[in-house]
Scaffold this active site. Sequence first.
Site, PDB file in Angstrom:
ATOM      1  N   CYS A   1     -15.904  38.522  44.038  1.00  0.00           N
ATOM      2  CA  CYS A   1     -17.312  38.251  43.711  1.00  0.00           C
ATOM      3  C   CYS A   1     -18.262  38.731  44.801  1.00  0.00           C
ATOM      4  O   CYS A   1     -17.865  38.971  45.935  1.00  0.00           O
ATOM      5  CB  CYS A   1     -17.528  36.741  43.585  1.00  0.00           C
ATOM      6  SG  CYS A   1     -16.800  35.992  42.137  1.00  0.00           S
TER       7      CYS A   1
ATOM      8  N   CYS B   1     -22.574  34.850  43.795  1.00  0.00           N
ATOM      9  CA  CYS B   1     -22.040  34.471  42.483  1.00  0.00           C
ATOM     10  C   CYS B   1     -22.163  32.972  42.234  1.00  0.00           C
ATOM     11  O   CYS B   1     -21.906  32.151  43.112  1.00  0.00           O
ATOM     12  CB  CYS B   1     -20.577  34.883  42.366  1.00  0.00           C
ATOM     13  SG  CYS B   1     -19.956  34.607  40.699  1.00  0.00           S
TER      14      CYS B   1
ATOM     15  N   CYS C   1     -15.324  40.093  39.172  1.00  0.00           N
ATOM     16  CA  CYS C   1     -15.781  38.926  38.415  1.00  0.00           C
ATOM     17  C   CYS C   1     -16.683  39.362  37.261  1.00  0.00           C
ATOM     18  O   CYS C   1     -17.501  40.267  37.402  1.00  0.00           O
ATOM     19  CB  CYS C   1     -16.545  38.017  39.374  1.00  0.00           C
ATOM     20  SG  CYS C   1     -17.479  36.718  38.598  1.00  0.00           S
TER      21      CYS C   1
ATOM     22  N   CYS D   1     -20.743  37.970  38.178  1.00  0.00           N
ATOM     23  CA  CYS D   1     -21.640  38.625  39.147  1.00  0.00           C
ATOM     24  C   CYS D   1     -21.439  40.139  39.196  1.00  0.00           C
ATOM     25  O   CYS D   1     -22.215  40.847  39.830  1.00  0.00           O
ATOM     26  CB  CYS D   1     -21.462  38.012  40.534  1.00  0.00           C
ATOM     27  SG  CYS D   1     -19.825  38.286  41.240  1.00  0.00           S
TER      28      CYS D   1
HETATM   29 ZN   LIG Z   1     -18.567  36.307  40.594  1.00  0.00          ZN
END
Ligand SMILES: [Zn+2]
Length: 183
Positions: free
Chosen positions: A32, A36, A63, A66
Site C-alpha cells: 500500500c 491507504c 492494494c 490505494c
Molecule cells: Zn492500500
Amino acid sequence: MTSEEKWKAVSSCNNYYDGLFYYAVITTGIFCRPSCKAKTPLKKNTLFFDNIEDALKDGFRPCKMCRPDLNETTYEPNKELIERAKEIIINSYNKPFNRKKIAHKLGVSNNHLARLFKNYYGMTISEYIIGLRMEEATRLLTHTDIEIPEVALKAGVKSMSNFYKSFKERTGLTPKEYRMKSQ
Ligand SMILES: [Zn+2]
C-alpha cells in the site's frame, strides 16, 4: 527516514508520505501507499519498500484500495506541490538560492521538500539548479560576447571557481574552450 517515522506515517494514514515509500503486509501479501485507508496492520507484519518494483519483486500484490501500482502521473497527491516548487526554481534559478524560502512558500518543511524533490527527479534541488545555471551559461557563451565572469553572474553563480568547476563537470570543457568550439 527511519522505520519509526514510516510506521507513524502508516498508522496515521499520512498522505504527506505518499510516493516516498510503500508498505507491505506479510500476512495478506499486499502492499500500500502510506495514506491507504485499509485497516492498519500489526507492526510486526509490516515491511517497507522504497519503490513499487521492489515490493513486486518480493511477491507482494498492489492494494485494490490505494492502488500503489497506478502511474504516478495519474495519482500523486504531492505532484502538484513538487511542480510548483520546480516552477519557482525555474523562475529564480539565477538568483541566490534559498530552499527554506521555497519550502515556506509552499507550506512544507525544508526537509520534506528536499526529500520529495529528490524522489521525483532523482537529483537534489541544488543539482537541479546548477543544471539550469550551466544551461544558461552555455547559451550565453554561444549566443553572446559577454565576458566569462559576467556570464557566470548572469547564470547565477557568484564564485568563479565554482563556476569553472560546475561547467567543466557538465561539459568537459572550460567556458573559454566551449565558446571557441561553438563559434
Ligand atoms: Zn492500500
